[in-house]
Design a protein around this motif. Structure first.
Motif, PDB file in Angstrom:
ATOM      1  N   ARG A 159      55.651   6.195  -0.257  1.00  0.00           N
ATOM      2  CA  ARG A 159      55.145   6.096  -1.659  1.00  0.00           C
ATOM      3  C   ARG A 159      54.197   7.227  -1.877  1.00  0.00           C
ATOM      4  O   ARG A 159      54.317   7.839  -3.121  1.00  0.00           O
ATOM      5  CB  ARG A 159      54.864   4.627  -2.082  1.00  0.00           C
ATOM      6  N   LEU A 160      53.550   7.541  -1.051  1.00  0.00           N
ATOM      7  CA  LEU A 160      52.541   8.439  -1.263  1.00  0.00           C
ATOM      8  C   LEU A 160      53.099   9.918  -1.252  1.00  0.00           C
ATOM      9  O   LEU A 160      52.733  10.621  -2.085  1.00  0.00           O
ATOM     10  CB  LEU A 160      51.501   8.898   0.137  1.00  0.00           C
ATOM     11  N   GLN A 161      54.172  10.002  -0.523  1.00  0.00           N
ATOM     12  CA  GLN A 161      54.894  11.364  -0.453  1.00  0.00           C
ATOM     13  C   GLN A 161      55.777  11.502  -1.717  1.00  0.00           C
ATOM     14  O   GLN A 161      55.758  12.555  -2.343  1.00  0.00           O
ATOM     15  CB  GLN A 161      55.774  11.432   0.533  1.00  0.00           C
ATOM     16  N   ALA A 162      55.919  10.511  -2.501  1.00  0.00           N
ATOM     17  CA  ALA A 162      56.569  10.474  -3.752  1.00  0.00           C
ATOM     18  C   ALA A 162      55.470  10.627  -4.816  1.00  0.00           C
ATOM     19  O   ALA A 162      56.210  10.636  -5.793  1.00  0.00           O
ATOM     20  CB  ALA A 162      57.381   9.068  -4.100  1.00  0.00           C
ATOM     21  N   GLY A 163      54.361  10.518  -4.539  1.00  0.00           N
ATOM     22  CA  GLY A 163      53.250  11.126  -5.704  1.00  0.00           C
ATOM     23  C   GLY A 163      52.357   9.803  -6.014  1.00  0.00           C
ATOM     24  O   GLY A 163      51.512  10.208  -6.813  1.00  0.00           O
ATOM     25  N   GLY A 205      50.508  15.480   6.652  1.00  0.00           N
ATOM     26  CA  GLY A 205      49.998  16.349   5.377  1.00  0.00           C
ATOM     27  C   GLY A 205      49.700  15.751   4.047  1.00  0.00           C
ATOM     28  O   GLY A 205      49.363  16.273   3.002  1.00  0.00           O
ATOM     29  N   VAL A 206      49.417  14.262   4.123  1.00  0.00           N
ATOM     30  CA  VAL A 206      49.282  13.647   2.807  1.00  0.00           C
ATOM     31  C   VAL A 206      47.361  13.633   3.053  1.00  0.00           C
ATOM     32  O   VAL A 206      46.899  13.312   4.068  1.00  0.00           O
ATOM     33  CB  VAL A 206      49.847  12.210   2.952  1.00  0.00           C
ATOM     34  N   PRO A 207      47.090  14.055   1.836  1.00  0.00           N
ATOM     35  CA  PRO A 207      45.520  14.035   1.694  1.00  0.00           C
ATOM     36  C   PRO A 207      45.017  12.494   1.972  1.00  0.00           C
ATOM     37  O   PRO A 207      45.447  11.463   1.391  1.00  0.00           O
ATOM     38  CB  PRO A 207      45.016  14.466   0.284  1.00  0.00           C
ATOM     39  N   VAL A 208      43.854  12.522   2.785  1.00  0.00           N
ATOM     40  CA  VAL A 208      43.188  11.308   3.146  1.00  0.00           C
ATOM     41  C   VAL A 208      41.667  11.378   2.594  1.00  0.00           C
ATOM     42  O   VAL A 208      41.116  12.288   2.913  1.00  0.00           O
ATOM     43  CB  VAL A 208      43.251  10.747   4.357  1.00  0.00           C
ATOM     44  N   CYS A 209      41.239  10.459   2.006  1.00  0.00           N
ATOM     45  CA  CYS A 209      39.863  10.726   1.287  1.00  0.00           C
ATOM     46  C   CYS A 209      39.138   9.252   1.566  1.00  0.00           C
ATOM     47  O   CYS A 209      39.645   8.216   1.240  1.00  0.00           O
ATOM     48  CB  CYS A 209      40.032  10.849  -0.154  1.00  0.00           C
ATOM     49  N   ALA A 210      37.983   9.573   2.283  1.00  0.00           N
ATOM     50  CA  ALA A 210      37.178   8.136   2.665  1.00  0.00           C
ATOM     51  C   ALA A 210      36.130   7.965   1.637  1.00  0.00           C
ATOM     52  O   ALA A 210      35.376   8.826   1.181  1.00  0.00           O
ATOM     53  CB  ALA A 210      36.545   8.564   4.003  1.00  0.00           C
ATOM     54  N   ILE A 211      36.194   6.664   1.163  1.00  0.00           N
ATOM     55  CA  ILE A 211      34.807   6.176   0.196  1.00  0.00           C
ATOM     56  C   ILE A 211      33.757   5.813   1.039  1.00  0.00           C
ATOM     57  O   ILE A 211      34.132   4.786   1.916  1.00  0.00           O
ATOM     58  CB  ILE A 211      35.469   5.209  -0.819  1.00  0.00           C
ATOM     59  N   PRO A 212      32.735   6.262   1.363  1.00  0.00           N
ATOM     60  CA  PRO A 212      31.646   5.663   2.140  1.00  0.00           C
ATOM     61  C   PRO A 212      31.205   4.214   1.506  1.00  0.00           C
ATOM     62  O   PRO A 212      31.119   4.189   0.499  1.00  0.00           O
ATOM     63  CB  PRO A 212      30.512   6.666   2.077  1.00  0.00           C
TER      64      PRO A 212
END
Ligand code: SAM
Length: 277
Positions: free
Chosen positions: A71-75, A104-111
């Motif tokens: 699903r992530l790769q689909a946007g 290669g999917v961006p991962v973003c951490a919210i502290p």
């Protein structure tokens, strides 16, 4: 273009710890991957949000992980949450993050809230270097091996423990690390009945022989005292001189420093290092 996987911590007890960024991320994500959707729906209700959710936990992660990645790769964008605290810290998430990062999917951490950092910050024990031990293994042999490996640990140690196992764990730790070892037991952090017990492992073990442990616990244990080099050991002092030389000290500087550390005479050590003695 791929969507982003957001790693979103949730309160470990106190809803006042919800941050604006955490709430905004949950609101903006296309869907939420939750350890237990029944728990997360309560948080969403509190925030006035309705969101599609998919379960992601240790029993389904082998199939749920690739489906989320697709699903992530689909946007689509996904917010990963667990029941409480920071995903991937003694909680599901580590594998999903690795899977996405590897693809290669961006991962973003919210502290945000984490029982580990909350306990460590209130413990008052050294924090410059620490080791997070999480839950000790349940298997007897693995548990014993882990405890043995911690005997000489000089860093502050942080353990998570379930209430029904706390008393036994305190007994074992007191036995292996010593009754007199300083420890801080953090109970029900951020909640109404938060309690910070500063004592020794022996005293804590004694307390929970008398009292039934209730709630959630993090145990922070002081590291062992550094092993002192035997004063006056010339061989160890020469090894120290060699190590200091490798770090860029001149022979004179290295001999002076090592002599002081090992309680030897500068000139003697200098000459020994030169091979004159
Ligand atoms: N990922 C979570 C975190 O980072 O905070 C930890 C999840 S782990 C499954 C649950 C353990 O965290 C509990 O058994 C307890 O050791 C610790 N814990 C969670 N909330 C706590 C709280 N409010 N007070 C003390 N310990 C807590």
């Amino acid at each position: 273009m791929s969507g982003t996987l957001y790693v979103v911590p949730t309160p470990i007890g106190n809803l006042g710890d919800i941050s604006k960024r955490m709430a905004d991320t949950l609101a903006l994500a296309d869907f939420i991957a939750a350890e237990d959707t029944r728990v997360t729906v309560k948080l969403l209700n509190h925030l006035g949000l309705r969101k599609p959710m998919t379960p992601y936990h240790r029993h389904n992660q082998d199939t749920a992980g690739p489906a989320i990645l697709e699903r992530l790769q689909a946007g689509e964008s996904c917010a990963l949450v667990t029941d409480a605290g920071t995903p991937a810290i003694s909680d599901p998430g580590e594998d999903l993050v690795a899977l996405c990062a590897g693809a290669g999917v961006p991962v973003c951490a919210i502290p945000g809230p984490c029982a580990l950092s909350t306990a460590l910050s209130v413990a008052g024990l050294p924090t410059a270097r620490f080791t997070f031990e999480g839950f000790l293994p349940q298997n007897k042999k693995n548990r014993r091996a882990r405890l043995d490996a911690l005997r000489g640990e000089e860093r502050t140690m942080v353990f998570y423990e379930a209430p029904h196992k706390l008393a036994a764990t305190l007994e074992e730790l007191a036995q292996v690390l010593g009754e007199d070892r300083r420890a801080v037991l953090c109970r029900e952090l951020t909640k109404l009945h938060e309690e910070i017990l500063r004592a020794t492992l022996g005293e804590l073990a004694e307390t929970f022989r008398q009292r039934e442990p209730r709630g959630e616990f993090v145990l922070v244990v002081d590291g062992s005292d550094p092993v002192q080099e035997e004063a006056g050991d010339p061989q160890a002092a020469l090894e120290r001189v060699a190590a200091l030389r490798e770090q860029g000290c001149s022979l004179k500087q290295a001999a002076a420093q090592a002599a002081e550390e090992f309680g030897l005479k500068r000139r003697d050590l200098y000459e020994m290092a030169l091979g004159k003695r």
